[in-house]
Structure formats: structure tokens, C-alpha cells
Design a protein around this motif. Structure first.
Motif, PDB file in Angstrom:
ATOM      1  N   MET A   1      -8.351   1.995  -2.975  1.00 33.26           N
ATOM      2  CA  MET A   1      -8.264   3.631  -2.892  1.00 33.26           C
ATOM      3  C   MET A   1      -6.912   3.948  -3.275  1.00 33.26           C
ATOM      4  N   ALA A   2      -5.850   3.050  -3.014  1.00 34.06           N
ATOM      5  CA  ALA A   2      -4.531   3.485  -3.202  1.00 34.06           C
ATOM      6  C   ALA A   2      -4.481   3.723  -4.984  1.00 34.06           C
ATOM      7  N   PHE A   3      -5.006   2.634  -5.743  1.00 34.08           N
ATOM      8  CA  PHE A   3      -4.909   2.706  -7.273  1.00 34.08           C
ATOM      9  C   PHE A   3      -5.803   3.647  -7.475  1.00 34.08           C
ATOM     10  N   TRP A   4      -6.841   4.051  -7.109  1.00 32.36           N
ATOM     11  CA  TRP A   4      -7.752   5.307  -7.545  1.00 32.36           C
ATOM     12  C   TRP A   4      -6.646   6.671  -7.316  1.00 32.36           C
ATOM     13  N   ALA A   5      -6.175   6.689  -6.029  1.00 29.75           N
ATOM     14  CA  ALA A   5      -5.205   8.026  -6.050  1.00 29.75           C
ATOM     15  C   ALA A   5      -4.195   8.124  -7.131  1.00 29.75           C
ATOM     16  N   ALA A   6      -3.620   6.824  -7.466  1.00 25.83           N
ATOM     17  CA  ALA A   6      -2.449   6.949  -8.039  1.00 25.83           C
ATOM     18  C   ALA A   6      -2.909   7.146  -9.728  1.00 25.83           C
TER      19      ALA A   6
ATOM     20  N   ASN B   1     -11.004  -1.473   1.588  1.00 25.04           N
ATOM     21  CA  ASN B   1     -10.922  -0.959   0.220  1.00 25.04           C
ATOM     22  C   ASN B   1      -9.374  -0.409  -0.164  1.00 25.04           C
ATOM     23  N   GLY B   2      -8.583  -0.733   0.964  1.00 27.64           N
ATOM     24  CA  GLY B   2      -7.048  -0.150   1.077  1.00 27.64           C
ATOM     25  C   GLY B   2      -6.438  -0.096  -0.573  1.00 27.64           C
ATOM     26  N   PHE B   3      -6.434  -1.239  -1.218  1.00 29.28           N
ATOM     27  CA  PHE B   3      -5.639  -1.064  -2.348  1.00 29.28           C
ATOM     28  C   PHE B   3      -6.455  -0.558  -3.666  1.00 29.28           C
TER      29      PHE B   3
ATOM     30  N   TRP C   1      -7.270  12.106  -0.015  1.00 35.48           N
ATOM     31  CA  TRP C   1      -5.823  11.979  -0.366  1.00 35.48           C
ATOM     32  C   TRP C   1      -5.897  11.891  -2.053  1.00 35.48           C
ATOM     33  N   ALA C   2      -6.745  11.208  -2.701  1.00 36.43           N
ATOM     34  CA  ALA C   2      -6.507  11.210  -4.178  1.00 36.43           C
ATOM     35  C   ALA C   2      -6.688  12.421  -4.577  1.00 36.43           C
TER      36      ALA C   2
ATOM     37  N   ILE D   1       2.138   1.866  -3.413  1.00 32.31           N
ATOM     38  CA  ILE D   1       1.304   2.504  -4.485  1.00 32.31           C
ATOM     39  C   ILE D   1       0.966   4.034  -4.103  1.00 32.31           C
ATOM     40  N   PHE D   2       0.830   4.172  -2.680  1.00 32.36           N
ATOM     41  CA  PHE D   2       0.839   5.673  -2.626  1.00 32.36           C
ATOM     42  C   PHE D   2       1.805   6.658  -2.743  1.00 32.36           C
TER      43      PHE D   2
ATOM     44  N   ALA E   1       1.700   6.980  -6.512  1.00 36.41           N
ATOM     45  CA  ALA E   1       1.012   8.254  -6.832  1.00 36.41           C
ATOM     46  C   ALA E   1       1.845   9.692  -6.533  1.00 36.41           C
TER      47      ALA E   1
ATOM     48  N   ALA F   1      -5.060   9.002 -10.502  1.00 29.10           N
ATOM     49  CA  ALA F   1      -5.364  10.442 -10.638  1.00 29.10           C
ATOM     50  C   ALA F   1      -4.160  11.268 -10.795  1.00 29.10           C
TER      51      ALA F   1
ATOM     52  N   CYS G   1      -2.099   1.431 -13.378  1.00 30.72           N
ATOM     53  CA  CYS G   1      -3.009   1.815 -12.169  1.00 30.72           C
ATOM     54  C   CYS G   1      -4.469   1.501 -12.367  1.00 30.72           C
TER      55      CYS G   1
ATOM     56  N   LEU H   1       0.862  -1.268  -0.033  1.00 30.30           N
ATOM     57  CA  LEU H   1       0.146  -0.055  -0.049  1.00 30.30           C
ATOM     58  C   LEU H   1       0.743   1.279  -0.073  1.00 30.30           C
TER      59      LEU H   1
ATOM     60  N   ALA I   1      -5.696   3.472   4.963  1.00 29.09           N
ATOM     61  CA  ALA I   1      -6.095   2.702   4.006  1.00 29.09           C
ATOM     62  C   ALA I   1      -6.756   1.477   4.605  1.00 29.09           C
ATOM     63  N   VAL I   2      -6.144   1.022   5.511  1.00 25.71           N
ATOM     64  CA  VAL I   2      -6.767  -0.467   6.220  1.00 25.71           C
ATOM     65  C   VAL I   2      -7.683  -0.210   7.182  1.00 25.71           C
TER      66      VAL I   2
END
Lengths: 159, 159
Positions: B72-77, B68-70, A75-76, A8-9, A12, B79, B108, A5, A63-64
Motif C-alpha cells: 500500500m505504501a508503494f501504491w501511494a508513492a 499489505n503495508g509495503f 491515503w493514496a 516510503i510514505f 510519496a 500515485a 516505486c 514504511l 499500514a500494519v
């Protein structure tokens, strides 16, 4: 903290970070009139790198957690506006237009700080340097716009 | 679906969407050699607007779900990279460099599709048009790079 995680952040953040290398402050920036509180050039990459590491840590922690919806949405959103600011300021030299990016960026960072803090103290704390830095950056942006009224924006279409 | 969550995700898309207005395809783009499958100009804003609405809907649905962690992380990335591509292609005219943005963007979006689908069928489905569109966009980007070997990137520093 889940290291994947975090990765991936951090990826981003890489999109925003890449703008610093792709749209570097060059001779044009050096010649701009700057306010007295402008940090030295070396401080920018140091500050941004620290901020990216801190908010990736914050994102991975939150995220968890259950009920993280607004924290993740903010965050996004900060990721998008952080990536947009540099191309508008350094790429287009729109000293005023970049303020229209700075405003939502500042609000999204504040929103992220508050919503992360509600879920996890350390994640919220990790957003504090970011909020301070975008506050300074916003003040810099306002002053550079005011001190340099004659800057002509670049119109890529005319090149 | 929480309308406020939807609004924040849509705001995040606004950063990417703004790049289309700030770095418009002008005379330079018109003169580029384009592959046979290039969509007409009007299709781009239509496609992107639809995609932004769909993925904001997807983000808002998944943001309230546990685990939903991953997603949300992919959504942010996505973006971040969606915001970066246009300034690199249209702002800097780096037809090859923009491929280095398209690659993580594509990954992503794929990651977001899979992780959203695992939590919510409709949210996953909402990412399908986005994946198809960035696949077309990536193919376009590759072909435009190959068909236009003489394009000189813009170096903002030298302007």
C-alpha cells in the motif's frame, strides 16, 4: 512504527512537496488580490512539512493493521491530488480549475482522517491538521478566484 | 474485489490522468527530436487507461489482505510521482528534471509489483504492464533529453 514504511510514505509526500519548489509562487502570486486570512509566505512550507511528517507517521501506523483497505486507498488518493494542485494553480494559473482539484483532495483527506481514526486514534489525530489546512487552502483558493477575475490561465501549448 | 476500494484507487489514478489533459503535448512536443521507438500519440492514453484500471484492480485486491503495508505504501508513492511527471515534462519542459521524477516512479512501480506479487499473484501480474511502460517511458525521456539539448525550460515565474 516501521521506519521503512514511514520512509516510503514520506517519499510519496516528496512528490507533492517537490511541486512547491518546481512551481514557486513568484511575482505573479505576489500581485494577486488575497483575502484577509491569507497566511504569510513562510507558513506554507512549515505547514506542509509538518503535515507530511504527520501523515507519513499515520500511514506507517495504519499500514500494519488489519482492515486498513479504505484508509490506505484514501491515503493514496490524497497523495495524487496533493501533487496535482500546485501545478494547476501556480503552473497553469487556473484559479477555478484548481478548485476542481481541491474538492476531491478535501474529500480524500476527510476520508483518510475518518478511516485512520477507526483503526488507530493517533493516526486519525495526525490527519486533523491536514484537514484544517486544506480547509483553509480551499477557502483561500475560492477567494483568490473571486478576487482576481481577470487572471489569464497559462496555455503551455501556446508558449 | 470491493468495488468501492477499486473506485477510490481509480480516483487516485484520476489525479495522474488529469495531468495528461491539463498539460497536453502540443506543437512543442511535435517538434521535439524523438527516438525511433517512440510510440504513436494514440498509444499513450490507451496505455495509461489500461494501466490505471489494472493497478486499481490490484490495489483493491491487496487492500483487503493482511500484511499489505509495503504494497500500500508503494501504491501511494507511485500515485504521487505518476502525477508529478507530466507537469515537469510538459508543463516546465524540464527534460532532465523529469528524469529525477522518473527514477523514483520506476522504483516505486517495481516495489509495488514485488510487494503485490508476494500477497496475490493476479495483483502482482497487474503491475507488469505498468513496469514495462514506465521502463519505455524512462528510455524515451532519456533519449528526448539527449536528442534535444537546446530545449529551454519554462520558468513560470518569468511569465
Amino acid at each position: 512504527m516501521d521506519i521503512y514504511l514511514f520512509a516510503i510514505f514520506l517519499l510519496a509526500c516528496g512528490a507533492a512537496g517537490a511541486t512547491g519548489a518546481l512551481f514557486p509562487p513568484g511575482a505573479w502570486y505576489k500581485k494577486l488580490e488575497k483575502p484577509w486570512f491569507t497566511p504569510p509566505d513562510w507558513a506554507f512550507p512549515v505547514a506542509w512539512t509538518s503535515i507530511y511528517l504527520l501523515i507519513s507517521f499515520a500511514g506507517a501506523r495504519v499500514a500494519v493493521l488489519e482492515g486498513n483497505g479504505f484508509a490506505m486507498a484514501f491515503w493514496a488518493a490524497q497523495a495524487g491530488f496533493a501533487t496535482l494542485w500546485t501545478p494547476v494553480f501556480f503552473g497553469l494559473r487556473r484559479l477555478r480549475g484548481s478548485l476542481a482539484v481541491m474538492a476531491p483532495l478535501w474529500l480524500c483527506v476527510l476520508g483518510a482522517l475518518v478511516t485512520h481514526m477507526q483503526l488507530d486514534f493517533w493516526a486519525g489525530l495526525a490527519f486533523v491538521p491536514y484537514l484544517l489546512w486544506v480547509t483553509v487552502a480551499a477557502a483561500l483558493n475560492v477567494q483568490m478566484w473571486r478576487l482576481n477575475p481577470d487572471v489569464e490561465p497559462i496555455k503551455p501549448d501556446t508558449l
